[in-house]
Design a protein around this motif. Structure first.
Motif, PDB file in Angstrom:
ATOM      1  N   TYR A 179      70.507  47.886  50.760  1.00 55.20           N
ATOM      2  CA  TYR A 179      69.758  46.394  51.063  1.00 55.20           C
ATOM      3  C   TYR A 179      69.299  45.721  49.820  1.00 55.20           C
ATOM      4  CZ  TYR A 179      69.663  49.175  55.293  1.00 55.20           C
ATOM      5  OH  TYR A 179      70.091  49.737  56.644  1.00 55.20           O
ATOM      6  N   LEU A 180      69.173  44.139  50.154  1.00 55.95           N
ATOM      7  CA  LEU A 180      68.819  43.496  49.151  1.00 55.95           C
ATOM      8  C   LEU A 180      67.328  43.060  49.677  1.00 55.95           C
ATOM      9  CD1 LEU A 180      68.944  41.715  46.523  1.00 55.95           C
ATOM     10  CD2 LEU A 180      69.979  39.980  47.908  1.00 55.95           C
TER      11      LEU A 180
ATOM     12  N   ALA B 218      54.981  45.318  55.994  1.00 62.34           N
ATOM     13  CA  ALA B 218      54.270  44.507  56.992  1.00 62.34           C
ATOM     14  C   ALA B 218      52.773  44.685  56.663  1.00 62.34           C
ATOM     15  CB  ALA B 218      54.477  44.918  58.391  1.00 62.34           C
ATOM     16  N   GLU B 219      52.237  45.867  56.131  1.00 62.48           N
ATOM     17  CA  GLU B 219      50.741  46.136  55.999  1.00 62.48           C
ATOM     18  C   GLU B 219      50.295  45.350  54.636  1.00 62.48           C
ATOM     19  OE1 GLU B 219      50.137  50.389  55.766  1.00 62.48           O
ATOM     20  OE2 GLU B 219      50.757  50.523  57.940  1.00 62.48           O
ATOM     21  N   LEU B 220      51.158  45.164  53.801  1.00 62.30           N
ATOM     22  CA  LEU B 220      50.777  44.598  52.350  1.00 62.30           C
ATOM     23  C   LEU B 220      50.915  43.152  52.356  1.00 62.30           C
ATOM     24  CD1 LEU B 220      52.785  46.928  49.965  1.00 62.30           C
ATOM     25  CD2 LEU B 220      50.554  46.643  50.365  1.00 62.30           C
ATOM     26  N   ILE B 221      51.603  42.362  53.365  1.00 61.50           N
ATOM     27  CA  ILE B 221      51.660  40.887  53.123  1.00 61.50           C
ATOM     28  C   ILE B 221      50.804  40.260  54.223  1.00 61.50           C
ATOM     29  CG2 ILE B 221      54.206  41.350  52.413  1.00 61.50           C
ATOM     30  CD1 ILE B 221      54.785  39.800  55.217  1.00 61.50           C
ATOM     31  N   ASP B 222      50.672  39.051  53.937  1.00 59.47           N
ATOM     32  CA  ASP B 222      50.064  38.153  54.824  1.00 59.47           C
ATOM     33  C   ASP B 222      51.024  37.314  55.556  1.00 59.47           C
ATOM     34  OD1 ASP B 222      48.776  35.916  56.213  1.00 59.47           O
ATOM     35  OD2 ASP B 222      47.313  35.810  54.666  1.00 59.47           O
ATOM     36  N   GLU B 223      51.202  37.534  56.903  1.00 56.36           N
ATOM     37  CA  GLU B 223      52.280  36.945  57.551  1.00 56.36           C
ATOM     38  C   GLU B 223      52.332  35.435  57.646  1.00 56.36           C
ATOM     39  OE1 GLU B 223      53.045  39.139  61.091  1.00 56.36           O
ATOM     40  OE2 GLU B 223      53.496  40.735  60.241  1.00 56.36           O
ATOM     41  N   THR B 224      51.069  35.066  57.405  1.00 60.39           N
ATOM     42  CA  THR B 224      51.093  33.466  57.535  1.00 60.39           C
ATOM     43  C   THR B 224      51.288  32.988  56.165  1.00 60.39           C
ATOM     44  OG1 THR B 224      48.565  33.410  56.913  1.00 60.39           O
ATOM     45  CG2 THR B 224      49.143  33.667  59.243  1.00 60.39           C
ATOM     46  N   GLU B 225      51.363  33.420  55.016  1.00 59.31           N
ATOM     47  CA  GLU B 225      51.611  32.930  53.879  1.00 59.31           C
ATOM     48  C   GLU B 225      52.833  33.279  53.073  1.00 59.31           C
ATOM     49  OE1 GLU B 225      48.267  33.551  51.461  1.00 59.31           O
ATOM     50  OE2 GLU B 225      46.963  31.841  52.173  1.00 59.31           O
ATOM     51  N   ASP B 226      53.166  34.890  53.262  1.00 56.54           N
ATOM     52  CA  ASP B 226      54.157  35.302  52.451  1.00 56.54           C
ATOM     53  C   ASP B 226      55.550  35.502  53.184  1.00 56.54           C
ATOM     54  OD1 ASP B 226      52.111  35.707  50.741  1.00 56.54           O
ATOM     55  OD2 ASP B 226      51.400  37.727  51.251  1.00 56.54           O
ATOM     56  N   ARG B 227      56.521  35.832  52.432  1.00 56.50           N
ATOM     57  CA  ARG B 227      57.651  36.114  53.178  1.00 56.50           C
ATOM     58  C   ARG B 227      58.646  37.142  52.661  1.00 56.50           C
ATOM     59  NH1 ARG B 227      60.628  30.199  52.568  1.00 56.50           N
ATOM     60  NH2 ARG B 227      58.729  29.926  51.329  1.00 56.50           N
ATOM     61  N   VAL B 228      59.113  37.786  53.315  1.00 55.62           N
ATOM     62  CA  VAL B 228      59.964  39.111  52.807  1.00 55.62           C
ATOM     63  C   VAL B 228      61.388  39.082  53.643  1.00 55.62           C
ATOM     64  CG1 VAL B 228      60.150  41.574  52.578  1.00 55.62           C
ATOM     65  CG2 VAL B 228      58.315  40.602  52.179  1.00 55.62           C
ATOM     66  N   HIS B 229      62.475  39.222  53.121  1.00 57.08           N
ATOM     67  CA  HIS B 229      63.796  39.221  53.579  1.00 57.08           C
ATOM     68  C   HIS B 229      64.563  40.534  53.091  1.00 57.08           C
ATOM     69  CE1 HIS B 229      63.967  34.784  54.556  1.00 57.08           C
ATOM     70  NE2 HIS B 229      63.191  34.681  53.380  1.00 57.08           N
ATOM     71  N   ILE B 230      65.121  41.148  54.085  1.00 56.15           N
ATOM     72  CA  ILE B 230      65.726  42.438  53.812  1.00 56.15           C
ATOM     73  C   ILE B 230      67.323  42.222  54.334  1.00 56.15           C
ATOM     74  CG2 ILE B 230      65.999  44.905  54.494  1.00 56.15           C
ATOM     75  CD1 ILE B 230      62.909  44.864  54.893  1.00 56.15           C
ATOM     76  N   PHE B 231      68.031  42.161  53.533  1.00 59.87           N
ATOM     77  CA  PHE B 231      69.527  41.860  53.865  1.00 59.87           C
ATOM     78  C   PHE B 231      70.232  43.301  53.664  1.00 59.87           C
ATOM     79  CE2 PHE B 231      67.837  37.864  52.232  1.00 59.87           C
ATOM     80  CZ  PHE B 231      68.362  37.242  52.856  1.00 59.87           C
ATOM     81  N   GLN B 232      71.103  43.469  54.635  1.00 61.00           N
ATOM     82  CA  GLN B 232      71.879  44.890  54.678  1.00 61.00           C
ATOM     83  C   GLN B 232      73.124  44.195  53.867  1.00 61.00           C
ATOM     84  OE1 GLN B 232      72.708  46.950  58.143  1.00 61.00           O
ATOM     85  NE2 GLN B 232      74.412  48.075  57.054  1.00 61.00           N
ATOM     86  N   LEU B 233      73.545  44.927  52.704  1.00 59.65           N
ATOM     87  CA  LEU B 233      74.925  44.470  52.040  1.00 59.65           C
ATOM     88  C   LEU B 233      76.113  45.452  52.391  1.00 59.65           C
ATOM     89  CD1 LEU B 233      73.295  43.911  48.617  1.00 59.65           C
ATOM     90  CD2 LEU B 233      73.736  42.340  50.486  1.00 59.65           C
ATOM     91  N   ASP B 234      77.027  44.964  52.193  1.00 59.58           N
ATOM     92  CA  ASP B 234      78.398  45.950  52.431  1.00 59.58           C
ATOM     93  C   ASP B 234      78.648  46.664  50.949  1.00 59.58           C
ATOM     94  OD1 ASP B 234      80.845  46.976  52.617  1.00 59.58           O
ATOM     95  OD2 ASP B 234      81.604  45.327  53.897  1.00 59.58           O
ATOM     96  N   PRO B 235      78.467  47.842  50.915  1.00 57.06           N
ATOM     97  CA  PRO B 235      78.683  48.410  49.527  1.00 57.06           C
ATOM     98  C   PRO B 235      80.049  48.439  49.305  1.00 57.06           C
ATOM     99  CG  PRO B 235      78.256  50.102  51.643  1.00 57.06           C
ATOM    100  CD  PRO B 235      78.268  48.788  52.110  1.00 57.06           C
TER     101      PRO B 235
END
Length: 94
Positions: free
Chosen positions: A7-8, A55-72
């Motif tokens: 994942y990226l 999800a516990e660490l970020i503030d959903e109103t200000e922060d963003r996290v993307h999780i991309f599944q990559l093809d190995p």
């Protein structure tokens, strides 16, 4: 043993304190990457744990996290001094 998938995980965190917490947390899972982009080989259970903890660490109103599944199977394009990580290279998640 569960199969691992690559994942990226990318993040943009507004608050320096939350940024440090997210950064430190992901250091335990990353196998490559830089700054706010990390390659992580995760099992299904680890992915669920990472999602829940982020999800516990970020503030959903200000922060963003993307999780991309990559093809190995994809071969990465590397430029300059970039090196590919050997897929079969041993690593440990602590």
């Amino acid at each position: 043993m569960s199969a691992r998938t690559v994942y990226l995980i990318c993040y943009d965190i507004c608050c320096p304190r939350r940024l440090r917490k997210v950064h430190r947390f992901l250091l335990g899972y990353k196998t490559g990457g830089q700054k706010s982009f990390y390659e992580c080989w995760l099992t299904r259970q680890e992915l669920q744990a990472v999602r829940a903890h982020l999800a516990e660490l970020i503030d959903e109103t200000e922060d963003r996290v993307h999780i991309f599944q990559l093809d190995p199977r994809m071969k990465p394009d590397c430029f300059g001094i970039a090196e590919t990580m050997a897929v079969n290279a041993p690593f440990i998640v602590i």
